[in-house]
Design a protein around this motif. Structure first.
Motif, PDB file in Angstrom:
ATOM      1  N   VAL A  60       0.742  -1.130  -0.273  1.00 18.79           N
ATOM      2  CA  VAL A  60       0.122   0.083  -0.025  1.00 18.79           C
ATOM      3  C   VAL A  60       1.156   1.391   0.025  1.00 18.79           C
ATOM      4  O   VAL A  60       0.506   2.292  -0.485  1.00 18.79           O
ATOM      5  CB  VAL A  60      -0.985  -0.054   1.201  1.00 18.79           C
ATOM      6  CG1 VAL A  60      -1.622   1.431   1.433  1.00 18.79           C
ATOM      7  CG2 VAL A  60      -2.173  -1.036   1.243  1.00 18.79           C
ATOM      8  N   LEU A  64       2.075   4.779  -2.878  1.00 18.38           N
ATOM      9  CA  LEU A  64       1.607   6.011  -2.419  1.00 18.38           C
ATOM     10  C   LEU A  64       2.690   6.845  -2.567  1.00 18.38           C
ATOM     11  O   LEU A  64       2.678   8.121  -2.607  1.00 18.38           O
ATOM     12  CB  LEU A  64       0.804   5.788  -1.333  1.00 18.38           C
ATOM     13  CG  LEU A  64      -0.637   5.406  -1.288  1.00 18.38           C
ATOM     14  CD1 LEU A  64      -1.311   5.131  -0.007  1.00 18.38           C
ATOM     15  CD2 LEU A  64      -1.574   6.159  -2.242  1.00 18.38           C
ATOM     16  N   ALA A  65       3.622   6.412  -1.839  1.00 18.27           N
ATOM     17  CA  ALA A  65       4.896   7.378  -1.430  1.00 18.27           C
ATOM     18  C   ALA A  65       5.735   7.677  -2.762  1.00 18.27           C
ATOM     19  O   ALA A  65       6.150   8.657  -2.936  1.00 18.27           O
ATOM     20  CB  ALA A  65       5.641   6.502  -0.700  1.00 18.27           C
ATOM     21  N   ALA A  66       5.532   6.820  -3.736  1.00 17.41           N
ATOM     22  CA  ALA A  66       6.171   7.025  -4.964  1.00 17.41           C
ATOM     23  C   ALA A  66       5.312   8.138  -5.758  1.00 17.41           C
ATOM     24  O   ALA A  66       5.816   8.883  -6.545  1.00 17.41           O
ATOM     25  CB  ALA A  66       6.083   5.916  -5.706  1.00 17.41           C
ATOM     26  N   LEU A  67       3.890   8.375  -5.589  1.00 14.46           N
ATOM     27  CA  LEU A  67       3.373   9.306  -6.223  1.00 14.46           C
ATOM     28  C   LEU A  67       3.791  10.939  -6.213  1.00 14.46           C
ATOM     29  O   LEU A  67       3.890  11.485  -7.204  1.00 14.46           O
ATOM     30  CB  LEU A  67       1.800   9.508  -5.844  1.00 14.46           C
ATOM     31  CG  LEU A  67       0.814   8.340  -6.293  1.00 14.46           C
ATOM     32  CD1 LEU A  67      -0.266   8.274  -5.979  1.00 14.46           C
ATOM     33  CD2 LEU A  67       0.981   8.359  -7.905  1.00 14.46           C
ATOM     34  N   PRO A  68       4.175  11.315  -5.037  1.00 13.16           N
ATOM     35  CA  PRO A  68       4.788  12.733  -5.087  1.00 13.16           C
ATOM     36  C   PRO A  68       5.825  13.091  -5.963  1.00 13.16           C
ATOM     37  O   PRO A  68       6.265  13.756  -6.355  1.00 13.16           O
ATOM     38  CB  PRO A  68       4.814  13.116  -3.540  1.00 13.16           C
ATOM     39  CG  PRO A  68       4.041  12.087  -2.777  1.00 13.16           C
ATOM     40  CD  PRO A  68       3.980  10.936  -3.625  1.00 13.16           C
ATOM     41  N   LEU A  69       6.740  11.936  -5.558  1.00 18.46           N
ATOM     42  CA  LEU A  69       8.166  11.926  -6.428  1.00 18.46           C
ATOM     43  C   LEU A  69       7.666  11.866  -7.760  1.00 18.46           C
ATOM     44  O   LEU A  69       8.388  12.698  -8.550  1.00 18.46           O
ATOM     45  CB  LEU A  69       9.066  10.625  -6.069  1.00 18.46           C
ATOM     46  CG  LEU A  69       9.688  10.887  -4.719  1.00 18.46           C
ATOM     47  CD1 LEU A  69      10.752   9.575  -4.549  1.00 18.46           C
ATOM     48  CD2 LEU A  69      10.600  12.064  -4.707  1.00 18.46           C
ATOM     49  N   PHE A  71       5.085  12.817  -9.502  1.00 16.11           N
ATOM     50  CA  PHE A  71       4.600  13.928  -9.730  1.00 16.11           C
ATOM     51  C   PHE A  71       5.247  15.119  -9.848  1.00 16.11           C
ATOM     52  O   PHE A  71       5.351  16.142 -10.657  1.00 16.11           O
ATOM     53  CB  PHE A  71       3.096  14.537  -9.350  1.00 16.11           C
ATOM     54  CG  PHE A  71       2.271  13.609  -9.815  1.00 16.11           C
ATOM     55  CD1 PHE A  71       1.908  12.234  -9.670  1.00 16.11           C
ATOM     56  CD2 PHE A  71       0.812  14.155 -10.652  1.00 16.11           C
ATOM     57  CE1 PHE A  71       0.829  11.533 -10.083  1.00 16.11           C
ATOM     58  CE2 PHE A  71      -0.145  13.516 -11.304  1.00 16.11           C
ATOM     59  CZ  PHE A  71      -0.187  11.996 -10.990  1.00 16.11           C
ATOM     60  N   GLY A  72       6.378  15.364  -8.755  1.00 10.22           N
ATOM     61  CA  GLY A  72       7.051  16.126  -8.704  1.00 10.22           C
ATOM     62  C   GLY A  72       8.235  16.142  -9.635  1.00 10.22           C
ATOM     63  O   GLY A  72       8.720  17.358 -10.141  1.00 10.22           O
ATOM     64  N   TRP A  88      -4.164  12.238 -10.791  1.00  9.92           N
ATOM     65  CA  TRP A  88      -3.631  12.585  -9.386  1.00  9.92           C
ATOM     66  C   TRP A  88      -5.140  12.115  -8.640  1.00  9.92           C
ATOM     67  O   TRP A  88      -5.341  11.824  -7.520  1.00  9.92           O
ATOM     68  CB  TRP A  88      -3.128  13.914  -9.174  1.00  9.92           C
ATOM     69  CG  TRP A  88      -2.931  14.243  -7.800  1.00  9.92           C
ATOM     70  CD1 TRP A  88      -3.735  14.966  -6.857  1.00  9.92           C
ATOM     71  CD2 TRP A  88      -1.640  14.252  -6.988  1.00  9.92           C
ATOM     72  NE1 TRP A  88      -3.235  14.991  -5.857  1.00  9.92           N
ATOM     73  CE2 TRP A  88      -1.911  14.660  -5.738  1.00  9.92           C
ATOM     74  CE3 TRP A  88      -0.611  13.426  -7.317  1.00  9.92           C
ATOM     75  CZ2 TRP A  88      -0.895  14.456  -4.814  1.00  9.92           C
ATOM     76  CZ3 TRP A  88       0.424  13.221  -6.253  1.00  9.92           C
ATOM     77  CH2 TRP A  88       0.020  13.960  -5.150  1.00  9.92           C
TER      78      TRP A  88
END
Lengths: 125, 580
Positions: A60, A64-69, A71-72, A88
């Motif tokens: 899980v 999820l933690a990969a998403l900000p990276l 998108f950033g 997003w």
């Protein structure tokens, strides 16, 4: 069975319950008396369950933690849309909830299977 | 306006709550009933009660408000509130139930055999409980003020009184029934209006929130300013005003030139259609397009803040005392897991709707961005977008849900805090356990009520995240190590609880006391979970290794008890209640 004949000899099939119970009790006593074997059984169960729990969390949390990276660092991803919704919002506004429910269900199935195997083991089945 | 609808909705919830509690209190007579509902609650109803208790005003009102302001970055709040239960399910739920303890301090004492750790845990339960209740009471005050114009203290006082009536009446048993009911009320009260709002929005041509311009008033809009505010006007605009602007009495047509303006409480301003919405000078205007993108906020280090928030919410859930106490009401560990799984489903179902309010709020109630009362978007949007009798009915519904949200969490936390106060403090003077619980309940309501009137208010969902932060830095490492690592010692746990609790509380206090901080100091102090939790964990491990001789001889038995399924037939003495 008719009159005049000796009663037919009954053949008992199936497991001998007294024997099984005796072996089961002896395995359970392992744990009760905290013999080395008993502690090893439970330590093994704890390890299995911890591994399962951590895998569940990783399944899980890592995406999820990969998403900000993602998108950033990859600006192209931001423009992606699915219908009227940006990717997003689709992922984090809606899809994440059924996804974690599914992972939770998967976890419970495996956790209970581990416990059944443990029970079978200590009860000597 | 729709005062009648608001009062009807909220009163209905309060009356239903008190009647339900009174009905079930006839059954609650023993001490066990009071604390853990005699452990006879089926998994789905227990899950409804947990979700009802968990979905506070921060979820019902605050999440939509934060999304309206913060956009894509704010979706981490509902996601984090839900994902926390995956960690709780996978790492905590079954062993915690199998520990056989009533409360978190009980667990500490059972696992570590130390009254010092028990005391530290009790203090933390009270700290986290009050950090969580205070914003609920403040939120109730502000919600009533925004929609009815009542004095700011009234909402909190009403919530506190209702909570007292419910708890002193029936204890946890009545609370379980009431909160199961309140989950379903809240779900209906947010989902049905959200569906109507989406339909009305489609009929209106579906104006997008994601446009490349700052929010504007779609129609001529009269804004009633409830508190003194300082706003920034980017485009000069001529308005109709009645009240005090920049210290000058205004009546009739007024020009608002570019720049910042102070507007006093009680002023009403009518903006023409198409005018850009002035924004609070503390929060910059964002275009809809930027609002819809992550990591676009004006705060420093958005990447760090995002990850720190994720850590606080993901790990904090498992350390919330009012949630954990409910896992003891499951009959066994398997049921505790099922309960946690159902909670993931129920909470997730609820969180589908707040984003709808947040998005549509930017289009239809943008004046809230000017007054800063975005926590009220859920309450005001039905009337603004749907209107008419249907709008009033929907307003009554969301108000009923909001009342349930204020009551449910405040009740659950008060029961938990009262349980701890009663066991560890009041019972020294009051022998009768039920009377002791009632005395503790009064204290557990009054103290946060006083605090809520004194302390300054943050947006709801942000304030509640602070309670998660403290939980993540204290109970989370204690539970993880206590359940999975046999070599955790009492000294290690105590040191970790103190280090984590002190760091988290000090960082939060410093961050609110010094609002002018910028850059890394601001980011690190405002979101301390990312460093306080690892430090607490490291302290627990380090001190435990240094104090190996303090490991008590029964630790293997305790670990066996935590992890062995109830179906495995071990010696009965091991699973006997109260056996240490």
């Amino acid at each position: 069975m008719t009159d005049g004949h000796r009663p037919r000899r009954e053949v008992i099939t199936g497991p001998r319950r007294d024997v099984r119970r005796r072996t089961r009790r002896s395995a359970v006593e392992d744990i009760d008396q905290q013999t080395r074997v008993g502690v090893v059984y439970v330590r093994a169960l704890i390890r299995t369950q911890l591994l399962l729990g951590l895998s569940t969390v990783a399944v899980v949390v890592v995406p999820l933690a990969a998403l900000p990276l993602l998108f950033g660092l990859v600006p192209g991803v931001r423009a992606l849309q699915v219908g009227p919704l940006p990717l997003w919002w689709l992922l984090l506004g809606f899809l994440v909830y059924p996804a974690i429910l599914g992972v939770g269900w998967w976890y419970i199935r495996h956790a209970e299977r581990n416990e059944e195997q443990f029970t079978d083991l200590v009860e000597g089945r | 306006m729709n005062t009648a609808a608001v009062i009807a909705g909220m009163t209905a919830t309060v009356v239903a709550t008190i009647v339900l509690a009174g009905f079930s209190s006839r059954v609650a007579r023993t001490t066990g009933d009071f604390y853990v509902a005699a452990r006879s609650v089926p998994a789905w109803w227990n899950a409804s009660a947990i979700s009802g208790e968990y979905l506070s005003a921060a979820s019902f009102l605050g999440v939509a408000g934060l999304i309206m302001v913060g956009g894509a970055d704010a979706v981490w709040f509902p996601v984090g509130y839900a994902v926390g239960y995956v960690l709780l399910l996978a790492l905590v739920s079954a062993p915690l139930r199998r520990s056989g303890a009533y409360t978190l301090p009980d667990f500490c004492e059972a696992r570590l055999r130390s009254s010092a750790v028990r005391l530290a845990a009790s203090v933390l339960v009270v700290v986290i409980g009050w950090l969580y209740v205070v914003p609920q009471l403040q939120g109730a005050g502000r919600a009533l003020q925004t929609i009815l114009g009542t004095p700011i203290w009234l909402g909190g006082v009403l919530v506190a009184l209702t909570v007292l009536v419910v708890i002193v009446g029936g204890g946890m048993r009545s609370v379980t029934l009431v909160q199961g009911f309140q989950y379903w009320l809240k779900l209906v009260a947010i989902m049905v209006p959200a569906l109507f709002l989406l339909a009305a929005w489609r009929l209106d041509g579906g104006p997008s929130a994601l446009v490349d311009e700052v929010p504007t008033f779609r129609v001529e809009t009269t804004v009633a300013v409830g508190t003194d505010i300082v706003v920034t006007v980017d485009d000069p605009v001529r308005v109709q005003a009645d009240g005090t602007i920049d210290g000058v009495l205004a009546s009739g047509e007024v020009d608002l030139p570019q720049g910042t303006h102070s507007i006093d409480s009680g002023t009403t301003i009518t903006f023409p259609a198409g005018a850009a919405v002035p924004h609070l000078s503390t929060t910059p205007a964002t275009t809809g397009a930027a609002w819809g993108q992550p990591l676009q906020g004006e705060q420093s280090h958005p990447m760090y803040r995002t990850y720190a928030l994720m850590i606080a919410l993901f790990l904090g859930t498992m350390g919330l005392p009012h949630v954990l106490v409910r896992f003891y009401t499951n009959p066994d560990g398997r049921q505790a897991r099922r309960t946690a799984l159902i909670v993931i489903g129920l909470v997730g179902l609820f969180y589908l709707s707040p984003s709808v309010f947040g998005m549509l709020g930017r289009v239809y109630t943008p004046e809230l961005l000017m007054t800063g009362q975005t926590d009220a978007v859920v309450l005001l949007l039905p009337q603004a977008l749907v209107g008419g009798t249907l709008g009033q009915a929907l307003t009554a519904l969301v108000c009923a849900g909001a009342a349930a949200a204020f009551l449910a969490t405040a009740t659950g936390l008060t029961v938990t805090v009262a349980g701890v106060l009663s066991q560890d403090v009041v019972s020294r003077w009051v022998r009768d356990p039920i009377r002791s619980f009632r005395v503790a309940a009064v204290a557990a309501v009054l103290a946060p009520l006083v605090l809520s009137l004194l302390a300054s208010a943050l947006p709801l969902a942000q304030a509640v995240a602070l309670a998660f932060t403290v939980a993540a830095a204290t109970f989370c490492p204690m539970l993880l190590l206590g359940i999975w690592w046999p070599r955790l010692t009492d000294a290690g746990a105590a040191a970790g609880l103190v280090v984590g609790g002190t760091l988290a509380v000090c960082a939060i206090t410093a961050s609110t006391a010094m609002p002018d901080l910028t850059g890394w100091p601001d980011a690190l102090l405002a979101q301390p979970a990312a460093w306080a939790m690892p430090l607490a964990l490291a302290t627990m491990v380090g001190v435990s290794r240094a104090t190996r001789h303090r490991l008590h001889p029964g630790v293997d038995r305790m670990m066996i008890r935590l992890h062995t399924p109830e179906t495995a037939r071990l010696h009965p003495a091991w699973t006997a209640k109260g056996r240490r």
